[in-house]
Design an enzyme around this catalytic site. Structure first.
Site: not given
Ligand code: AGP
Length: 625
Positions: A86, A521, A620
């Site tokens: 890594w 609101h 992810k």
């Molecule tokens: C957050 O919990 C989600 N998995 C999602 O909103 C994520 O933050 C978004 O897809 C952005 O991903 P990134 O930070 O890898 O660009």
């Protein structure tokens, strides 16, 4: 002393070793596959075959690519070491991948950790005529071991002991010497290492996942210990000062799946609990509480661009967008530069006005989010300066950026972002403080106050995590809910939005985050006993106004979960549930108030039987539009 020097680093390379009566290569490769969950960007293996040749094979990318590369090579031998990298020092590529040969190619090493004084050691070795192929700190270590062996006329174990006495930093290493194919040497400090004891064979790994299928007898190596493995001999353990130690054999209790999650039921919970250490890692070498200083190389190298910026545009998605919203409050407060926070997917298509003196900050955990990548490519084409906050070294977004800051929290496996979010907030807060201090718009006194408090945050998060059981208990009473509303003001309005997103994405309960004052609101029409309201109400600027908002909700029979500052006496009398967080500077409250919201979402999702780590429909990294 740099912050967190006492805490172990969680840099997540993977180490596997084998010496015994079977072919090493299949065991090593299978072990690397077991460690893939840790995340990596290259892999390699070193073997000593029956003819005494030391063969090293390595490849960028996945373990399967290493296997393809080695398919037609000599992978014989009953002793070997293998590694998944890594990247921390040096780009992810084949040259920087481990194992690294010594100059004579008689030794090979793999390493997990960071050698902080590698530059000094490297300069000394270069004066002795040593040359280097890679940019890594690891290659410096194997050259130092060889140099020590040759100059002190000692065996590999002693050379490793003597070399490690000169090293500052964290390491878990394994070393082979082709002139001694009967011995595998390993050592650790700050990065984990475990030995597995088989029948006439020994296993070595960063954690027990590659070992558990062969044996349940293990020895956990302690800091500054050197272990020597030889078939037919007992495990030999000494300190780096050559003090003999008695190996303590333990029996493995955990299953393979539990081991991968560090004993936690889900990666998400493991990553929530890692945050004190990951923030310490993230601030290491940047927040120096003794020198009362923040050193962000990406800012230092581009000071003028930030100081002359007429506007800062922040572009991101999801949780990263919430971190950007917090950054807007901090940058405008401390640096007094106008900030616009954009959803990348909107920014890239709405024909935005972008000027050459704009600074664009891209925030992305994965560094591969398609919309954010496209947004910064658009901004770059208009001449803006691109600064990215990313967690994956060498990912697409940092590669197209002019500069940036890595969050260094290790791979985030849970789809719901937790440790990356808090690290993004820390990185952006550090940036805001650096700009404000340099511009003179932030007083020295306030700068020092916040820098010192930053150093306290990991321990304060630890205290909030101590309420996990209590949060788990009352989370059960909310699984009935179809809707939640989350409220906050100021720095905690983005926290309310982040808390709502966490709940939505893993428990599938609809939730909205709102500025608390917006209730009147419209949303207040929704208040009922069936819709829990989470209010983030720490002691800071608009506390009294948030209390009024809670009273308005209670007057309409709403049920309130409040996040308050320790010792709060007002809200705790009117809210239905109260979670306390330690006092801190207002701009740092998000780092503490988000923790209970991460845990609340997690426990509700678990009780509902949801797939916490892999929620339905989500990925992810959203690499498509
Ligand atoms: C957050 O919990 C989600 N998995 C999602 O909103 C994520 O933050 C978004 O897809 C952005 O991903 P990134 O930070 O890898 O660009």
């Amino acid at each position: 002393m740099p912050l967190g020097a006492k805490k172990s680093s969680i840099i997540m390379c993977g180490i596997v070793g084998y010496i015994g009566r079977r072919a090493a290569y299949p065991i090593l490769i299978k072990g690397l596959h077991r460690l893939e969950y840790r995340g990596y960007d290259s892999a390699g293996v070193a073997l000593i075959n029956e003819e005494g040749q030391l063969n090293v094979y390595k490849a960028k990318g996945k373990v399967s690519e290493l296997e393809a590369f080695a398919a037609d090579k000599d992978t014989g031998g009953m002793i070997g070491i293998a590694h998944t990298r890594w990247a921390t020092h040096g780009e992810p590529n084949t040259v920087n991948a481990h194992p690294h040969y010594s100059e004579s190619e008689r030794l090979a090493i793999i390493h997990n950790g960071i050698i902080e004084n590698y530059a000094v050691l490297k300069a000394g070795l270069m004066e002795q005529g040593y040359t280097f192929k890679s940019e890594t700190d690891t290659e410096v270590l194997v050259q130092l071991i060889e140099y020590t062996q040759l100059n002190e006329h000692v065996n590999l174990k002693t050379a490793v002991q003597l070399a490690l006495q000169q090293v500052i930093g964290a390491y878990a290493i394994a070393v082979l010497d082709k002139d001694h194919p009967d011995t595998l040497i390993a050592a650790r400090k700050g990065s984990p290492l475990v030995v597995g004891i088989g029948e006439g064979e020994y296993f070595l790994a960063s954690d027990a996942t590659p070992i558990v299928e062969y044996t349940d007898q293990v020895i956990y190596i302690d800091d500054e210990e050197v272990v020597s493995l030889q078939v037919g001999q007992e495990v030999d353990i000494t300190t780096i000062g050559n003090v003999q130690k008695t190996p303590e054999i333990k029996r493995l209790e955990l299953s393979l799946s539990q081991l991968e999650k560090g004993g936690y039921p889900h990666f998400m919970l493991k990553e929530i609990f890692e945050q004190p250490r990951t923030l310490t890692d993230s601030m290491r070498g940047r927040v120096n509480v003794r020198q009362d200083n923040i050193a962000l190389s990406g800012f230092i190298d581009n000071k003028e661009r930030f100081l002359s910026a007429k506007r800062i545009i922040i572009t991101a998605c999801g949780t990263s967008w919430h971190a950007g919203l917090i950054a807007m409050y901090a940058i405008e407060e401390f640096a007094q530069i106008p900030v616009e926070v954009e959803y990348s997917s909107e920014f890239r298509y709405r024909k935005p006005v972008i000027n050459k003196d704009d600074v664009v900050i891209a925030i992305s955990q994965s560094g591969e989010t398609a919309d954010t990548l496209a947004a910064i490519q658009l901004a770059k084409s208009k001449g803006a300066f691109i600064f990215s906050i990313c967690n994956v070294i060498g990912a697409s977004i940092p590669r197209v950026s002019d500069s940036g800051c890595y969050t260094h929290v290790g791979p985030e496996i849970g789809v719901a972002s937790t440790k990356a979010f808090t690290a993004q907030v820390v990185a952006l807060t550090m940036l805001a403080l650096c700009i404000g201090k340099e511009k003179g718009t932030l007083s020295e006194e306030n700068y020092l106050k916040i820098v010192r408090e930053l150093g306290q945050i990991p321990d304060k998060i630890e205290r909030v995590l101590g309420q996990n059981k209590r949060i788990a208990d009352f989370a059960k009473t909310f699984t009935y809910a179809q809707n939640f509303i989350y409220l906050g003001r100021g720095y905690n309005f983005p926290v309310a939005m982040e808390g709502a997103l966490k709940l939505k994405e893993i428990s599938y309960i609809h939730a909205e985050g709102y500025p608390a004052a917006e209730m009147k609101h419209g949303p207040i029409a929704l208040i009922s006993q069936e819709m829990p309201v989470v209010v983030v109400a720490p002691h800071c600027g608009t506390y009294e106004k948030v209390v009024s908002n809670i009273q308005e909700i209670k007057a309409r029979k709403g049920r309130v979960i409040a996040i308050v500052t320790e010792g709060d006496e007002l809200v705790s009398k009117i809210a239905d549930y109260v979670i306390e967080v330690p006092e801190t500077e207002e701009c740092l409250t998000p780092l503490l108030t988000v923790i209970p919201l991460q845990l609340l979402a997690y426990h509700i999702a678990v009780v509902k039987g949801c797939d916490v780590d892999q929620p339905r429909n989500l990925a992810k990294s959203v690499t498509v539009e």
